[in-house]
Design a protein around this motif. Structure first.
Motif, PDB file in Angstrom:
ATOM      1  N   VAL A 292       0.886  -1.163   0.000  1.00 49.41           N
ATOM      2  CA  VAL A 292       0.000   0.000   0.000  1.00 49.41           C
ATOM      3  C   VAL A 292       0.924   1.212   0.000  1.00 49.41           C
ATOM      4  O   VAL A 292       1.640   1.456   0.970  1.00 49.41           O
ATOM      5  N   ILE A 293       0.928   1.944  -1.102  1.00 47.88           N
ATOM      6  CA  ILE A 293       1.856   3.068  -1.277  1.00 47.88           C
ATOM      7  C   ILE A 293       1.124   4.368  -0.972  1.00 47.88           C
ATOM      8  O   ILE A 293       0.187   4.743  -1.665  1.00 47.88           O
ATOM      9  N   THR A 294       1.585   5.036   0.094  1.00 47.33           N
ATOM     10  CA  THR A 294       0.941   6.276   0.544  1.00 47.33           C
ATOM     11  C   THR A 294       1.842   7.490   0.353  1.00 47.33           C
ATOM     12  O   THR A 294       1.568   8.549   0.914  1.00 47.33           O
ATOM     13  N   ASP A 295       2.900   7.364  -0.434  1.00 56.27           N
ATOM     14  CA  ASP A 295       3.845   8.467  -0.636  1.00 56.27           C
ATOM     15  C   ASP A 295       3.168   9.732  -1.165  1.00 56.27           C
ATOM     16  O   ASP A 295       3.585  10.847  -0.843  1.00 56.27           O
ATOM     17  N   ASN A 296       2.143   9.571  -1.993  1.00 60.84           N
ATOM     18  CA  ASN A 296       1.470  10.722  -2.607  1.00 60.84           C
ATOM     19  C   ASN A 296       0.214  11.144  -1.849  1.00 60.84           C
ATOM     20  O   ASN A 296      -0.579  11.932  -2.350  1.00 60.84           O
ATOM     21  N   TYR A 297       0.041  10.616  -0.632  1.00 59.10           N
ATOM     22  CA  TYR A 297      -1.122  11.003   0.170  1.00 59.10           C
ATOM     23  C   TYR A 297      -0.660  11.889   1.323  1.00 59.10           C
ATOM     24  O   TYR A 297       0.046  11.448   2.223  1.00 59.10           O
ATOM     25  N   THR A 298      -1.076  13.153   1.276  1.00 58.57           N
ATOM     26  CA  THR A 298      -0.713  14.120   2.317  1.00 58.57           C
ATOM     27  C   THR A 298      -1.929  14.629   3.080  1.00 58.57           C
ATOM     28  O   THR A 298      -1.822  15.588   3.850  1.00 58.57           O
ATOM     29  N   GLY A 299      -3.071  14.010   2.842  1.00 58.57           N
ATOM     30  CA  GLY A 299      -4.286  14.407   3.536  1.00 58.57           C
ATOM     31  C   GLY A 299      -5.175  15.348   2.748  1.00 58.57           C
ATOM     32  O   GLY A 299      -6.188  15.823   3.261  1.00 58.57           O
ATOM     33  N   ASN A 300      -4.823  15.622   1.517  1.00 59.41           N
ATOM     34  CA  ASN A 300      -5.620  16.533   0.688  1.00 59.41           C
ATOM     35  C   ASN A 300      -6.529  15.754  -0.262  1.00 59.41           C
ATOM     36  O   ASN A 300      -6.204  14.647  -0.684  1.00 59.41           O
ATOM     37  N   ALA A 301      -7.653  16.365  -0.596  1.00 60.15           N
ATOM     38  CA  ALA A 301      -8.527  15.781  -1.611  1.00 60.15           C
ATOM     39  C   ALA A 301      -7.758  15.746  -2.923  1.00 60.15           C
ATOM     40  O   ALA A 301      -7.046  16.687  -3.260  1.00 60.15           O
ATOM     41  N   GLY A 302      -7.865  14.657  -3.656  1.00 64.41           N
ATOM     42  CA  GLY A 302      -7.136  14.501  -4.913  1.00 64.41           C
ATOM     43  C   GLY A 302      -5.832  13.718  -4.764  1.00 64.41           C
ATOM     44  O   GLY A 302      -5.253  13.288  -5.758  1.00 64.41           O
ATOM     45  N   ASP A 303      -5.353  13.540  -3.523  1.00 65.46           N
ATOM     46  CA  ASP A 303      -4.151  12.727  -3.298  1.00 65.46           C
ATOM     47  C   ASP A 303      -4.474  11.268  -3.603  1.00 65.46           C
ATOM     48  O   ASP A 303      -5.615  10.831  -3.474  1.00 65.46           O
ATOM     49  N   GLN A 304      -3.432  10.528  -4.000  1.00 64.08           N
ATOM     50  CA  GLN A 304      -3.665   9.147  -4.420  1.00 64.08           C
ATOM     51  C   GLN A 304      -2.955   8.133  -3.533  1.00 64.08           C
ATOM     52  O   GLN A 304      -1.838   8.371  -3.067  1.00 64.08           O
ATOM     53  N   ILE A 305      -3.618   7.013  -3.348  1.00 66.89           N
ATOM     54  CA  ILE A 305      -3.080   5.864  -2.626  1.00 66.89           C
ATOM     55  C   ILE A 305      -3.088   4.700  -3.614  1.00 66.89           C
ATOM     56  O   ILE A 305      -4.100   4.441  -4.264  1.00 66.89           O
TER      57      ILE A 305
END
Length: 187
Positions: free
Chosen positions: A101-114
């Motif tokens: 599960v890659i969460t590098d691009n998830y910073t808590g904003n809408a539009g971020d991807q997991i």
């Protein structure tokens, strides 16, 4: 156990002979083996559980055989010596696996991807991602979209997560027989 290929005598013969040997056909070969005897021992709880799971897998495979399209898909991925029924049983017996599960691009904003990488014996049917706040409340949940490589599933967040630190992400992968696997990532 003996194998006989292209044998005129046994080509159309199958079953048990003289209560001593059994002849069956599999993958273009004729197999001759000693007749197996039923065990007189009672099954353990673990054995009964395995038998129950196997019975469920057989029921699933029988349903697959009634659907010509699904049967053809299973047949296409069958290994040498296997058929669509065997593959469906194997699929039902083996749940999908979440590799990462890659969460590098998830910073808590809408539009971020997991991105969830999930594999299965046959195919992953769906991947669902749930995002929880630090307080343990479900912030959002939804289906991920399968990528071109058929193993990476991308979920795009729809809500802002102000309580990212201490929260968690739970990914669930499900295959066609309905087996589910979960993976949890702490933030």
């Amino acid at each position: 156990m003996a194998r006989a290929d292209n044998n005129l005598f046994m080509s159309n013969l199958s079953g048990t002979i003289g209560n001593q040997m059994t002849i069956r056909h599999r993958g273009g070969s004729t197999i001759v083996s000693k007749k197996q005897k039923k065990s007189k021992k009672r099954s353990t709880e673990a054995q009964l559980e395995v038998q129950e799971k196997f019975s469920g897998a057989i029921l699933y495979a029988n349903k697959v055989m009634l659907d010509p399209d699904l049967k053809a898909l299973y047949k296409a991925v069958a290994l040498p010596g296997q058929n669509a029924h065997n593959m469906a049983v194997r699929d039902a017996r083996n749940p999908p696996e979440i590799k990462s599960v890659i969460t590098d691009n998830y910073t808590g904003n809408a539009g971020d991807q997991i991105v969830v990488r999930a594999i299965d014996v046959f195919r992953v049917f769906q991947v669902v991602v749930a995002i929880y706040t630090a307080a343990g409340a479900l912030l959002e949940q939804g289906n991920a979209v399968m990528g071109r490589n058929s193993i990476d599933w991308t979920y795009t967040a729809t809500k802002k997560n102000t309580a990212l630190k201490g929260g968690k992400i739970v990914a669930m992968a499900e295959d066609l027989p309905g087996n589910q696997t979960y993976s949890e990532i702490s933030m």
